[in-house]
Write an enzyme that holds these catalytic residues in place. Structure first.
Site, short mmCIF file in Angstrom:
data_model
loop_
_atom_site.label_atom_id
_atom_site.label_comp_id
_atom_site.label_asym_id
_atom_site.label_seq_id
_atom_site.Cartn_x
_atom_site.Cartn_y
_atom_site.Cartn_z
N GLU A 195 8.59 -1.04 6.58
CA GLU A 195 8.15 -2.13 7.46
C GLU A 195 9.14 -3.29 7.45
O GLU A 195 8.78 -4.44 7.16
CB GLU A 195 6.73 -2.57 7.07
CG GLU A 195 5.73 -1.47 7.33
CD GLU A 195 4.33 -1.76 6.84
OE1 GLU A 195 3.38 -1.36 7.53
OE2 GLU A 195 4.18 -2.36 5.76
N GLU B 148 2.28 7.42 5.60
CA GLU B 148 1.03 6.81 5.16
C GLU B 148 -0.08 7.30 6.09
O GLU B 148 0.07 7.28 7.31
CB GLU B 148 1.09 5.28 5.22
CG GLU B 148 2.07 4.65 4.25
CD GLU B 148 2.10 3.13 4.35
OE1 GLU B 148 1.12 2.54 4.86
OE2 GLU B 148 3.11 2.54 3.95
#
Length: 1000
Positions: A429, A505
């Site tokens: 991220e 994820e």
């Protein structure tokens, strides 16, 4: 190292009181290039233990001159190393998920910058100095310091430690002396490096990994790089060792010897994989020293869009793992790391993504030894820039490029010899930008043997795999079928379609959950394009603390007065903070178990080996048959040694087939380790499957015998009115003003009351729906948490009584009309319950069930149905039908933030009991039950598990249906099939006294 470094780490401060190096973004770290760190060829002095410590709220308040060896630190405290100072009473922990805890003003940091000053004295003998005189070097190594540190030895400035989860080394040969030495370290909580370290975790500071002094004798090997390839076609290995000095190389077990820098054919070898983690010892030696390196021959690749290890497709069944301990934070011990590896192996996990930084090197050693695939992730996350449209994101700013590449270089240099590391990851991220491209290019040049991962680049220009987070199953199905929406650029679209697909994820394990694991597994196995996924995440990050009444709790965001914070979002693991497996971990272990057993027709079983590299010879199989929850027989099952992903059909053993009958009969097949492994003892269960054992066709019966809760004959007891608005029916007493049961066979019983609400799970509270609100907010708007009940009518009938009750929330028109038709025979009480919604009720409810309030003395529960652990509509894979018994306290699941928990499904009857007896509740159709000393209101209104106070009542919830779990707290919404719509329903209920509890 730059020549101005000594000035940078002096005690001089800027006019604002900030050392200039705190806003320095350049890459220099230490005074030695990054290296692979095998066992040290010379003596090693461990500097872990108590250090003298001083804490200041601002850099300008830290003591000056503290690096001088003669500085008087007698009034200082002591702090252990490794440790975080916040967990020893200095400052406070701070949790944020995305937002930075300081203004986004790169590269500047706040003036209020907590600062820790460390000092440690140590002694060196003449042997160390003699080795230095002979040309040896002395290295001071820090494995991890958060966030930035300046280091001095004997008053001389050495350099900086930058990159919290990466090692830094200093050549201190010119600084050490015989006898007393003093190392001084100044650590700052905030620095420019913090802009690169915005991971979803606690902000914790200090020297949190080990510190050591190493002696590198002249001419001894100190930096060893191992290339251990495996040729799937021939089964041969090829070894090449590179070293900072010419050296010999030997693997005695293989009869292999040669020199560094040479290609050394190893002949036939046993390859390394997570399922068979074969290691060989290579000794690299010169005349002055030697090191031993664990070598695993294996080949990782992407072949035809498929991720492979040793030429075979591999499915990653993984978890994301932060380093965490509830008392030590990220300062883990070797035992903590070993515990983690053994827990993962024993729960069938085969892969770890090191979210979101390189782990302690010991963890990788353990993964090598015991067998786990690792995606090694760089210490990089800049998520806090997303809120500003990624403006100024370091990933795209030239001034940060060298710092990013430096972090990648140091991770690769430290970890490249580990066979368990099958992929590098640029970070997490961190948006997109040229800095990430530079990191990718470096990794491909430095180590072309491993693929590179980065989820943030959905065009996969900087990634060898296509990685996504939290897609809905519909999106995964489209990818598996190669029918996903195309990228605008046809060439880039074609490139992405040629890469494996990874869920880095998914299945957010926050609180009660995650749900839907089985659906994802089935999709991953449906296409060789899918290489598996990593559940978020391994462990809750609850810190050991106490509430305002001194009760122990696991604290989360906001509990230390920090602001801003992100609450209990830090508690989202398959393991509770104390390393107790949650029901989610038990469910995951079942879903990904390595052996699959299913029915293959009457009297037939199909057994499938879903491992990637090994057969079944290490397992032994047994069977049991249970009738009505009681074992009726058992035996062994002969299963052939199936190759990976091979299946075979077997006959149900004759002894088992002979036990088929008309009641609930199940065949359970169990696979256990036949011998001990490095990670589990012999007999450890790796797979267990329960299948219904079909009954033979029943012989015709002229007079069917009534069974179940509807077996009470109409000619039951006659209702008798009593004083006080009561009505007696057999041994039951009803309250005529409420239309509820008051007593059964002398035992106080209140209810049943219709219940449509539950204490919201984290997924209910946080998961936003298409309507824009969370599920819990929609329930609140419906008033489900404040339903009231009004008796509409009470009618006596021959042999029974009928109550009609309307349930609704204050201020709202919609309601539910419920008709209870009670009958009694002896001590058995039966009801036919029919439910009719009134109004729209278009939005799903939490549950459709009824609640009884029973005496608190009922402290154990026996039931026939699913168990032994909790289960919901989409978390039921691990549930097995049987006769189970548990204490009421053990039926409660201690999620860090209290919420709905503890349901058992597919129940025929449930029997709460105490020393004086109990009550059996049977139902048709089968139901789910929850037995708890906490009402939904108390669960929902309590912030921490440790703060829950049991009530002086046992709540027994009997549910026809309850909403599934999902993982909407950070993922897709719950599929419609697991929602509960309020529609007309009928339930048959039976209550009867139970025997006195055994042993009382």
């Amino acid at each position: 190292m730059t020549s101005d470094l000594p000035a940078l780490i002096s005690d001089d401060l800027s006019p604002e009181g900030t050392p200039p190096y705190l806003t320095w973004t350049g890459p220099p770290v230490g005074t030695r290039a990054p290296r692979t760190a095998p066992a040290c060829p010379g003596p090693r002095l461990d500097l872990d233990g108590p250090w003298r410590f001083h804490w200041a709220a601002r850099p300008g308040e830290a003591p000056s001159g503290f690096a001088d060896p003669g500085f008087d630190d007698g009034g200082w405290d002591e702090l252990p190393v490794p440790a975080h100072w916040q967990l020893h009473g200095y400052g406070r922990p701070w949790y944020t998920n995305i937002q930075y805890p300081f203004p986004v003003d790169p590269p500047h940091v706040p003036g209020d910058n907590p600062t820790g000053s460390y000092r440690r004295r140590f002694r060196l003998g003449a042997d160390w100095l003699g080795a230095v005189a002979a040309g040896g070097r002395v290295v001071l190594r820090f494995e991890g310091v958060d966030s930035t540190a300046a280091v001095w030895l004997n008053g001389g400035p050495l350099g900086l430690v930058v990159g919290s989860r990466l090692p830094a080394e200093f050549d201190v040969t010119a600084h050490v002396r015989e006898g007393d030495n003093v190392v001084a370290v100044r650590v700052h909580q905030w620095s420019a490096a913090g802009y690169l370290e915005d991971q979803d975790m606690w902000w914790l500071s200090g020297i949190f990994r080990s510190v050591a002094l190493e002696l590198l004798p002249a001419g001894a090997p100190s930096d060893v790089v191992v290339h251990a390839d495996y040729e799937p076609g021939t089964g041969h290995g090829l070894l090449r060792v590179e070293c900072d000095v010419p050296a010999s190389v030997e693997i005695a077990e293989l009869g292999l010897s040669g020199r560094t820098g040479e290609d050394l054919p190893a002949g036939p070898v046993e390859p390394w994989s997570a399922e068979a983690p074969r290691l060989y010892e290579a000794v690299v030696a010169t005349e002055t020293g030697r090191v031993a390196v664990a070598v695993g021959f294996r080949r990782v690749g992407v072949d035809g869009g498929v991720f492979t290890v040793n030429g075979r497709e591999v499915l990653l069944r993984g978890v994301n793992r932060h380093e965490f301990h509830p008392e030590r934070g990220r300062a883990l011990t070797f035992q903590d790391m070993l515990d983690d590896v053994l827990i993962l192996k024993r729960h069938n996990v085969n892969a770890v993504r090191t979210s979101h930084y390189p782990p302690h090197p010991h963890f990788l050693d353990l993964c090598d030894r015991h067998g786990l695939y690792v995606i090694d992730e760089c210490d990089l996350e800049t998520h806090g820039f997303e809120a500003g449209g990624w403006q100024g994101n370091p990933s795209a700013e030239p001034m940060w490029r060298d710092a990013l590449v430096d972090r990648m270089r140091r991770m690769v240099a430290r970890d490249r010899d580990h066979p368990s590391v099958v992929m590098w990851s640029l970070g997490n991220e961190a948006g997109t930008g040229a800095g990430l491209a530079a990191m990718y290019d470096f990794a491909k040049r430095a180590d072309p043997s491993r693929p590179v991962h980065y989820e943030g680049d959905q065009e996969t220009r900087c990634s060898d795999v296509w990685s996504q987070m939290y897609p809905a199953t519909e999106a995964v199905a489209a990818v598996a079928a190669r029918s996903e929406p195309p990228l605008p650029d046809p060439a880039q679209d074609a490139a992405r379609r040629g890469k494996p697909y990874l869920l880095c994820e998914y299945a957010h394990a926050m609180g009660n959950g995650p749900g839907g694991l089985l659906a994802y597994r089935e999709l991953m196995e449906s296409s060789d394009r899918c290489m598996g996924g990593f559940v978020w995440e391994y462990i809750d990050h609850g810190l050991a603390a106490a509430d305002d009444r001194g009760r122990p709790i696991f604290a989360y965001g906001g509990d230390f007065g920090e602001s801003p914070h992100d609450g209990n979002f830090v508690c989202d693991g398959l393991m509770f903070a104390d390393r107790t497996p949650s029901p989610g971990m038990v469910e995951y272990a079942k879903v990904i178990e390595p052996v699959r057993v299913e029915a293959a027709g009457p009297g037939r079983l199909r057994v499938r080996n879903v491992q990637d590299h090994v057969g079944l010879s290490h397992l032994e199989f047994g069977w049991t048959v249970e009738a009505g929850g009681v074992e009726a027989g058992k035996g062994t099952l002969a299963v052939p040694d199936l190759a990976p992903w091979e299946s075979a059909e077997l006959d149900v053993p004759e002894e088992a087939a002979a036990l088929a009958g008309s009641d609930d009969r199940f065949l359970t097949v169990t696979a256990r380790l036949s011998a001990a492994t490095s990670w589990a003892p012999a007999g450890h269960v790796v797979a267990r499957t329960q299948l219904p054992l079909p009954a033979p066709a029943p012989a015709p019966s002229p007079e069917p015998v009534p069974t179940g809760p509807t077996a009470v004959t109409p000619a039951g007891a006659r209702p008798v009115r009593e004083a006080g608005g009561l009505l007696r029916l057999g041994s039951a007493v009803f309250d005529l003003t409420r239309g509820e049961l008051r007593e059964l066979a002398g035992m106080p019983v209140a209810g049943p009351r219709l219940e449509l609400w539950r204490a919201p799970t984290d997924n209910d509270r946080l998961g936003h729906r298409p309507e824009g609100a969370t599920t819990a907010a929609m329930w609140e708007a419906l008033g489900l948490h404040r339903l009231t009940h009004r008796l509409v009518s009470a009618q006596e009938e021959p042999g029974g009584v009928v109550f009609t009750v309307r349930t609704a929330a204050a201020g709202l028109r919609d309601g539910v009309l419920t008709r209870y038709r009670w009958r009694a025979a002896g001590d058995t009480l039966a009801a036919s319950i029919s439910l009719t919604p009134q109004g729209a009720w278009a939005f799903p409810v939490a549950r459709l069930g009824w609640t009884f309030e029973l005496p608190a003395a009922l402290d154990s529960v026996t039931w026939l149905g699913g168990g032994p652990g909790e289960a919901y509509a989409d978390t039921r894979a691990a549930s097995r039908f049987g006769r189970h018994t548990a204490a009421v306290a053990d039926l409660h699941t201690p999620y860090a933030r209290p919420q709905e928990n503890g349901q058992r499904l597919d129940v025929a009857w449930v029997e709460p009991r105490g020393p004086e007896g109990g009550i059996r509740v049977s139902g048709e159709p089968r139901f789910g039950f929850t037995a708890t000393r906490f009402s939904p209101r108390r669960l929902a209104g309590t912030a921490h598990q440790g703060s829950l106070e049991p009530e002086d009542v046992l709540y027994l919830h009997v549910d026809l249906a309850q909403r599934g779990i999902g993982s909407a707290s950070c993922g897709p919404g719950l599929p419609g099939r697991h929602e509960v719509l309020l529609t007309p329903a009928t339930f048959h209920l039976s209550l009867s006294p139970a025997a006195v509890k055994r042993g009382s």
